[in-house]
Design an enzyme around this catalytic site. Structure first.
Site, PDB file in Angstrom:
ATOM      1  N   ASP A 222       0.860  -1.206   0.000  1.00 14.55           N
ATOM      2  CA  ASP A 222       0.000   0.000   0.000  1.00 14.55           C
ATOM      3  C   ASP A 222       0.885   1.241   0.000  1.00 14.55           C
ATOM      4  O   ASP A 222       2.090   1.144   0.172  1.00 14.55           O
ATOM      5  CB  ASP A 222      -0.878   0.005   1.268  1.00 14.55           C
ATOM      6  CG  ASP A 222      -0.025  -0.076   2.533  1.00 14.55           C
ATOM      7  OD1 ASP A 222       0.274  -1.200   2.975  1.00 14.55           O
ATOM      8  OD2 ASP A 222       0.395   0.984   3.039  1.00 14.55           O
ATOM      9  N   ASP A 224       0.568   3.688   2.267  1.00 12.23           N
ATOM     10  CA  ASP A 224       0.400   4.294   3.579  1.00 12.23           C
ATOM     11  C   ASP A 224      -0.581   5.474   3.478  1.00 12.23           C
ATOM     12  O   ASP A 224      -1.627   5.312   2.839  1.00 12.23           O
ATOM     13  CB  ASP A 224       1.764   4.691   4.175  1.00 12.23           C
ATOM     14  CG  ASP A 224       1.708   4.822   5.685  1.00 12.23           C
ATOM     15  OD1 ASP A 224       1.107   3.939   6.327  1.00 12.23           O
ATOM     16  OD2 ASP A 224       2.238   5.797   6.230  1.00 12.23           O
TER      17      ASP A 224
HETATM   18  N1  LIG Z   1       1.195   1.252   5.791  1.00 14.73           N
HETATM   19  C1  LIG Z   1       1.738   0.397   6.650  1.00 14.73           C
HETATM   20  N2  LIG Z   1       2.207   0.834   7.842  1.00 14.73           N
HETATM   21  C2  LIG Z   1       2.795  -0.027   8.712  1.00 14.73           C
HETATM   22  N3  LIG Z   1       2.923  -1.334   8.470  1.00 14.73           N
HETATM   23  C3  LIG Z   1       2.469  -1.808   7.302  1.00 14.73           C
HETATM   24  N4  LIG Z   1       2.479  -3.042   6.782  1.00 14.73           N
HETATM   25  C4  LIG Z   1       1.908  -2.975   5.570  1.00 14.73           C
HETATM   26  N5  LIG Z   1       1.519  -1.725   5.284  1.00 14.73           N
HETATM   27  C5  LIG Z   1       1.865  -0.973   6.351  1.00 14.73           C
END
Ligand SMILES: Nc1ncnc2[nH]cnc12
Ligand SMILES: CSC[C@H]1O[C@H](OP(=O)(O)O)[C@H](O)[C@@H]1O
Length: 305
Positions: A222, A224
């Site tokens: 992703d 974030d």
């Molecule tokens: N955006 C994110 N923040 C922290 N850990 C994650 N693991 C997968 N995506 C994450």
């Protein structure tokens, strides 16, 4: 066949992260669940055979049913258990958020630096609670030789998958379990962070203390929460790519594991970590208790048995 009936060594340890709970593309040989001075590992450890006969030791960081949150992962027990099996190098997988446009969901990354944003609530040293003090070198938190060794091989293994491999990146490790705010996500970018997860620490620190060569294969899920016009990350978004990322990770492993084992066996990629604690342990005093020495001998027999 059981491990007891085979003379082969298990030099390669694999830690599976979110989505990677089994290596079902390899042939299981034996399951072990060692007791360590720091308790039981997150999951029983499966010893499995890769094509060509190489053995690996696999454990699921969050347990086989993902019942352990990032802050409660028993990292000391995990690293100690792997070391007690004779493992010399650890390749850990992690689902990570991307803090950079060019690192797309599905891409693989070999980071070379870490920014610690955990909150001090995770036991982060084998020496904690003992009367012995040690300061491990951690300027290069991943095993450089192992990372370099992985780079060409992982890139080759990813050919034809449409996934890119990125190297030389910095991962931020946050406490969680909630994801970051938008402000935090932007701040990490301004600090030079490229990726974010909740798991690489204290795992990498403990591997260093146990003199194991440790590298992280980060798989992006992703973006974030830093992109102005996109939704902030949700667990549902992460889940969308977990299965494909796990399948690709298994395939990558299958292709590289024999090479990894051979390189560990020849000592080619272990020279930096093996013996590295020699100058990190503060000079011995009469105060060292037998109990502490016995505990530490579990991970560092060269200095404490
Ligand atoms: N955006 C994110 N923040 C922290 N850990 C994650 N693991 C997968 N995506 C994450
Ligand atoms: C499931 S999203 C957050 C969770 O995923 C990552 O786990 P792992 O590193 O074990 O793959 C991340 O670090 C968080 O723990």
């Amino acid at each position: 066949m059981t491990l007891d009936s085979t003379p082969e060594k298990v030099l390669v340890g694999i830690i599976g992260g979110s989505g990677l709970y089994h290596l079902d593309n390899l042939v299981p040989v034996k399951e072990v669940n060692p007791d360590t001075p720091w308790g039981k590992p997150s999951s029983p450890i499966t010893i499995a055979k890769a094509p060509g006969g190489t053995l690996v030791a696999f454990l699921a960081r969050h347990g086989p049913g993902h019942g352990i949150p990032p802050s409660a992962v028993p990292s000391r027990a995990n690293i100690a258990a792997l070391k007690s099996l004779g493992v010399r190098l650890v390749v850990a997988f992690s689902a990570v958020g991307s803090l950079r446009e060019e690192i797309k969901p599905g891409d693989f990354v070999l980071p070379d630096q870490i920014i610690d944003r955990t909150k001090g609530i995770r036991p982060a040293s084998f020496f904690e609670g003992t009367s012995i003090v040690a300061h491990a070198q951690f300027g290069d938190p991943f095993a450089n030789k192992l990372v370099n060794f992985l780079e060409d091989r992982v890139r080759k293994a990813l050919e034809g998958t449409g996934k890119d491999l990125h190297t030389g990146k910095t991962i931020v490790c946050m406490e969680g379990p909630q994801f970051s705010t938008r402000a935090e996500s932007k701040m990490y970018r301004s600090w030079g962070g490229d990726l974010i997860n909740m798991s690489v620490l204290p795992e990498a620190k403990l591997a260093r203390e146990a003199e194991l060569s440790y590298a992280l294969i980060a798989t992006s899920t992703d973006y974030d929460s830093w992109r102005e016009n996109s939704e902030a990350v949700t667990a549902a978004e992460v889940f969308k790519t977990l299965k494909t990322n796990a399948d690709t990770s298994k395939r990558v492993l299958e292709l590289i594991v024999a090479d990894l084992h051979d390189a560990a066996d020849s000592g080619e990629i272990l020279s930096e970590e093996a013996g590295s604690m020699q100058y990190s342990i503060m000079p011995r005093s009469e105060k060292q208790s037998e109990e502490d020495r016995k505990k530490l001998a579990f991970v560092l027999p060269a200095y404490f048995s």
